[in-house]
Design an enzyme around this catalytic site. Structure first.
Site, PDB file in Angstrom:
ATOM      1  N   HIS B 269       0.832  -1.211   0.000  1.00 23.87           N
ATOM      2  CA  HIS B 269       0.000   0.000   0.000  1.00 23.87           C
ATOM      3  C   HIS B 269       0.863   1.255   0.000  1.00 23.87           C
ATOM      4  O   HIS B 269       0.533   2.236   0.672  1.00 23.87           O
ATOM      5  CB  HIS B 269      -0.917   0.006   1.232  1.00 23.87           C
ATOM      6  N   ASP B 332      -0.896  -4.588   5.852  1.00 20.25           N
ATOM      7  CA  ASP B 332      -1.897  -5.439   5.210  1.00 20.25           C
ATOM      8  C   ASP B 332      -1.639  -5.613   3.715  1.00 20.25           C
ATOM      9  O   ASP B 332      -0.989  -4.795   3.074  1.00 20.25           O
ATOM     10  CB  ASP B 332      -3.297  -4.860   5.424  1.00 20.25           C
ATOM     11  N   GLU B 333      -2.162  -6.692   3.208  1.00 20.92           N
ATOM     12  CA  GLU B 333      -2.318  -6.911   1.772  1.00 20.92           C
ATOM     13  C   GLU B 333      -1.071  -6.667   0.926  1.00 20.92           C
ATOM     14  O   GLU B 333      -1.031  -5.795   0.065  1.00 20.92           O
ATOM     15  CB  GLU B 333      -3.466  -6.022   1.242  1.00 20.92           C
ATOM     16  N   VAL B 334      -0.045  -7.471   1.128  1.00 24.22           N
ATOM     17  CA  VAL B 334       1.113  -7.440   0.234  1.00 24.22           C
ATOM     18  C   VAL B 334       0.963  -8.623  -0.723  1.00 24.22           C
ATOM     19  O   VAL B 334       0.852  -9.764  -0.280  1.00 24.22           O
ATOM     20  CB  VAL B 334       2.424  -7.590   1.031  1.00 24.22           C
ATOM     21  N   GLU B 384      -2.039  -9.085   9.671  1.00 21.43           N
ATOM     22  CA  GLU B 384      -0.859  -9.692   9.058  1.00 21.43           C
ATOM     23  C   GLU B 384       0.422  -9.523   9.873  1.00 21.43           C
ATOM     24  O   GLU B 384       1.385 -10.276   9.676  1.00 21.43           O
ATOM     25  CB  GLU B 384      -0.620  -9.105   7.653  1.00 21.43           C
TER      26      GLU B 384
END
Lengths: 707, 707
Positions: B269, B332-334, B384
């Site tokens: 992000h 988050d969200e890699v 995460e």
């Protein structure tokens, strides 16, 4: 914008000569006075001097951009950003605020030269706006015209079948009068700067160019004085504008092409000065800030040289703070009682052969005018300052009327009209709109004398306005006055005005003005936790109520109103003009004109009247829970009675046989009752229902025995 | 406040122990879980832990005053002024803002001692509020509790039969959870400070105490960095907060008892960081600010020591700027694609025995956590970040759910719940309200483990919000989440919640929030110059529409949405929850429950359904003129069809004879069509009309053949 295509608008009744470019545009006069039928669907207010619609429209989307060419200055850069912000707000498009190259911009603004460093009366404010299907161009000789052109463009942009768009059009525009003002009284009720600023935004949108700031009164001295700090410290309840704030406000106004004319009212209307400086007064003191409304005794002592020394210093200080060339000294409504009671003043009058208080005030005004002149300013004053011997360069602001203004013009004085533009009197927009500075006695003035009538100013006197509801007391009606002062005299159709006013009113809320939303907020507050149907019933009633007009509120108060009286009642919440009431009146007129034969209208009337009849029963439980709703319980009963009376009239019309006289007398008694103001509110549809009753009765337009 | 008198409210299900005063208040449990019937007419949100109504009420008029005793500080003085301003606004009373002597004040606030200089998690926020008919008193150990008490008092004041008043009451209150937050994503769409500030005002009103500020994203780096100015200069389109502005905002929040926790999301992000600093990334670059929505490849390079040097400096700078003890590092969200594609990174992973990208991210998180700790802060991160070996003092913010949170708690980690509180998913308030941090897996935790669940945070992700409509995406639903986090767990009746929510929603607009008015403004914009009846028809339709839920908007866009996509459509204008739709559903349920025998309900239903049936004909001309109205032309036809289907069902019920199966199939086909989202909008009453149809058919609740 198909519905616009091909129509031609010509609103100008004169040759349009755009100054600055030296272009002479000859304009054929097709419609010297426009009628409703010719009214184009062009929601501009004020209407421009001349407009010619082309075909097609210019698409306005996220890549819309603006560039300035020719003369530029920082003010124009800020105007560009303000324009883009406003365009983004009224379209919801995420526009880029970065400057565009002029070759690529959608809208190019071409300014010829600077305007005066300090804006002058009569400066060139003209502009030409060309919109084609590919691009748009504004040409103006000065930034003032360029900014007006931007505002016109903003009003042109609207939603269309395939995106936001502005119609292809050529507009050549300039103001009719050079002085188009709004006065706000921030003295009786203090008006915070953010509220003043959003009203300046509104003024810019309707092309007004003078903010007249009424800064001192019996109830408050609102400008910081560094020379005489007791003025604001003791005379304002800590509610005043600092000099820094005033400078900021002046810059804010200048950015919008608006002059700021300060008013320091003297020798009367000045009790608040005397709290800190009793030595200026004609009475003994001590003085306290006045809390009541009206005309009071305290007045400055015209015989005291120290007063002039003081005023010399104060006017000097304020003349430096306010850059405008004009300085308002008030001068209205001195009752003379303190002068009569002061032997020293009486002796002075005798010694100087001043026959009466008027002569004494003239002496005072003459002295003050000299001080104002000494500090480089021109005096503006209310009618009273015009007495024999005053210099010809003063400007008379007339609260007395057109005759007074015309008389001044014949004597060589310049003037601005405010009589007829008092926003606090609660008149409908159409009534203000019908007032023209050049009508009445002014119509017969010579051309030279007419030149002396500079324009007009709407006035927002603040006995019954708070920072909360002041927007709703100024707008939207002020836009109609703005049009009167900008547009050609021939633009005067009230139906067209109302159609456009409703549109502009919604647009003005995008600037941050709260005139529409505040009503609902205030009603919600006074309704407390009402059910949705109860609140709807409250809206049905209040949509048909208007505050009493003129100065009736003062005279009908149960307790003397003061600056501490809460302004949270229904009379404070409802707009000053009822749209629903006006629409109902129009419907009745049309119905009666159809000899009550139109079934669609009859059914609409029936529905509305039945809803009114049943409204009170829904509202009553709320009135039991809220003291502020309870106040209109009688108005609510009147509305139900009006509904029932109207239904009875429809019924009589339906039967085709005129009802007996006793019926008529009974119905008219109901109307008379409904016409009586209650809770300082008028029930607007009463006269229209009366028309319906009269139409139904023997000899009426809808009776079987009609003449 | 007669209607309140004598009633007793007990909302607390536990012993109330007011800290700070050391008073142990034993509270008899009469109503462990309240039902609608027991619901008092007390419009408080959040409901207090314990409240006992007395009789009579305290009059609130223009002489109302407040005094502070005991411990005082400047923050309390400002709270007093804010309280009075708010009270003046919500009553319209001209209150004096001058401090009162405690002996004479209407409301006395007694504070025992200071709160911590930097507000801590779990500080005493309790207060006792006593209102008698003569005066009111707030007692609190710290300013935090005192300020909560003031907010409760404001909610108590309402219009009554004889003036504004607060009911006599004793309230003993404290929060259930110490961490009650709202996250605003100002990165995807920049949210100006005035908008953030009014949302903090809203948070204060509902007693939330953490503002989680999501400041960096693929789409923007929004905080000024003096150390690395290219971050905000190249990564924000010039839309960022200066450090001075941030300090001001933090002070503004502190004044309201609200902590500010900044989030700098990494290692994913983070595209916007790489525009100015491509050397931090795992890919080759160059990078541009991301304009699309979603999860993207760019990620920091966890194998590059220069990255940690950079983060050390940046975290140090930001740790000094943000005084709070907690620092959010996102996490988050890699998606790992850049890591997979970079041979150097692959080699590093091999050398360090990092088996997969999760392990690599854990390595990165561990390094960053050490930096955060070094600068004196505690790490907060999304689920995460919780991997083996991380220190126990970090706080897990769970977007994954209660199970994840409970698991963390059993492992010794503290956590806050956000799953279930995502405001952008468009859920109804009742659905958020039903989510409890202590339910699900958390319910079976030990007492010690439960202590680790600190509370929750609602999240306003900003793909589809603009500064214009963000208030309406947060409020009023956020108030229901605030209640979930403050009030006792047993307070969970959705009917009571909705009744109070509607009240609080109106109150929140007095703070400057625009969640209610903006809808009408946006609809007016997209309706252009509509006639009043056309606009009313648009309102009738849009009042029944809700944006599609969850992530459907992303998946149903005709063109990929970006940060440049205008948010000016009907889907952006309507509230996320339709009150009219909910009320219609309730009415149908009641009607069916009455076996369709209630004539008053039948008549209301008939009126409503007939209006829907006829609505499309009124709206169509407007759809022809506005591309934005045209978008909902199919929804409008659906509503008319729903109206007709509902009327047919009423008709069938009236006939007392079940219609043929073919009829049912035809009606249900209409319903199915109406249920399909169109223009990314749902027509809310479709299922309720289906219920009516099913009730009418053979075997249905209202059929003559009913079971």
């Amino acid at each position: 914008m198909d519905y616009l295509r091909g129509r031609i608008l010509r609103t100008m009744a004169q040759n349009a000569r755009l100054q600055g470019f030296g272009i002479l545009v000859l304009c054929v006069l097709l419609y010297p006075a426009m009628t409703t039928a010719q009214q184009p669907a062009l929601n501009l207010m004020p209407l421009p001097a001349n407009a010619q619609l082309g075909s097609g429209s210019l698409h306005v989307d996220s890549v819309f951009s603006v560039a300035f060419t020719g003369y530029t200055e920082l003010r124009l850069e800020r105007a560009r950003e303000r324009f883009l912000r406003q365009l983004a707000r009224q379209t919801g498009l995420p526009l880029s605020f970065k400057p565009a190259k002029s070759g690529k911009a959608t809208l190019v603004v071409e300014t010829e030269h600077a305007s005066k460093e300090i804006q002058e009366v009569g400066e060139d404010e003209s502009y030409i706006l060309d919109v084609s299907t590919a691009s748009a161009r504004i040409r103006a000789s000065t930034p003032l015209g360029a900014m007006h052109g931007l505002q016109t463009f903003l009003q042109l942009v609207d939603v269309s079948p395939d995106g936001f768009a502005a119609p292809a059009i050529t507009i050549q525009d300039k103001p009719r009068f050079p002085w188009r003002g709004l006065m706000i009284d921030s003295a009786r009720h203090f008006i915070p700067l953010d509220v003043v600023r959003r009203n300046l935004d509104g003024m810019e949108a309707v092309k007004m160019n003078v903010f007249h700031w009424h800064l001192s009164e019996n109830q408050g001295f609102r400008a910081e004085s560094k020379k005489f700090p007791k003025l604001h410290e003791l005379g304002s309840d800590s509610l005043y504008y600092t000099q820094d704030e005033i400078r900021d406000l002046i810059a804010y106004a200048k950015d919008r092409g608006i002059r700021v004319v300060p008013e320091f009212d003297m020798p009367g209307h000045s009790t608040a000065w005397f709290v800190g400086h009793p030595e200026l007064a004609s009475g003994k003191g001590p003085y306290e800030i006045e809390r009541r409304w009206g005309v009071f005794d305290p007045a400055m002592d015209p015989t005291n040289e120290k007063v002039y020394k003081f005023l010399d210093d104060l006017i000097g200080e304020m003349a430096r703070l306010f850059p405008d060339h004009y300085f308002h000294i008030g001068g209205d409504e001195v009752n003379g009682k303190e002068w009569d009671a002061n032997p020293k003043i009486q002796a002075f009058m005798k010694a100087h052969e001043l026959k009466n208080n008027e002569a004494l005030q003239a002496y005072f005004s003459g002295r003050v005018q000299k001080l104002v002149t000494k500090h480089g300013k021109t005096v503006v004053g209310w009618d009273e300052v015009l007495v024999e011997g005053v210099p010809k360069d003063i400007v008379i602001q007339s609260w007395r009327g057109q005759a007074s203004l015309a008389k001044a013009a014949t004597q060589g004085f310049r003037g601005i009209l405010s009589n007829g533009y008092y926003l606090d009197l609660g008149w409908p927009a159409a009534r203000h709109y019908a007032v023209d500075p050049m009508s009445g006695d002014a119509a017969s003035l010579s051309a030279e004398e007419k030149q002396r009538i500079l324009g007009g100013e709407s006035c927002m006197w603040a006995e019954y306005v708070s920072p909360e509801n002041v927007d709703s007391r100024i707008w939207p009606r002020n836009a109609a006055i703005a049009e009167r002062l900008w547009s050609p005299q021939e633009v005067r159709d009230p139906a067209s005005m109302y159609a456009r006013l409703s549109f502009i009113s919604a647009r003005l809320e995008w600037l941050g003005l709260t005139h529409r939303t505040v009503s609902r907020h205030m009603l919600q507050r006074l309704a407390g936790p009402a059910s949705p149907s109860q609140f709807a019933a409250l809206r049905t009633l209040t949509d048909l109520l208007e505050p009493v007009k003129d100065y009736t509120r003062e005279h009908t108060a149960t307790a003397p109103p003061t600056s501490g009286t809460p302004l949270n009642r229904i009379v404070d919440a409802v707009p000053l003009e009822s749209d629903a009431g006006r629409h109902f009146g129009e419907l009745i007129d049309q119905f009666v004109a159809s000899s009550c034969q139109d079934p669609a209208m009859q059914s609409r009337l029936h529905e509305q009247l039945a809803a009114w009849r049943d409204n009170d029963a829904i509202l009553q439980p709320l009135a039991q829970r809220s003291f502020l709703v309870k106040e209109v319980a009688a108005n609510s009963q009147d509305l139900s009675a009006l509904g029932a009376a109207g239904l009875a009239a429809l019924d009589a019309i339906g039967k085709g046989q005129p009802p007996p006289d006793s019926w008529k007398a009974q119905q008219l008694a109901t109307i008379e009752q409904a016409k009586k103001p209650k809770a300082q509110l008028l029930l607007i549809p009463a006269p229209a229902v009366q028309k319906l009753i009269e139409a139904a009765t023997a000899g009426g337009a809808c009776s079987s025995t009609k003449p």
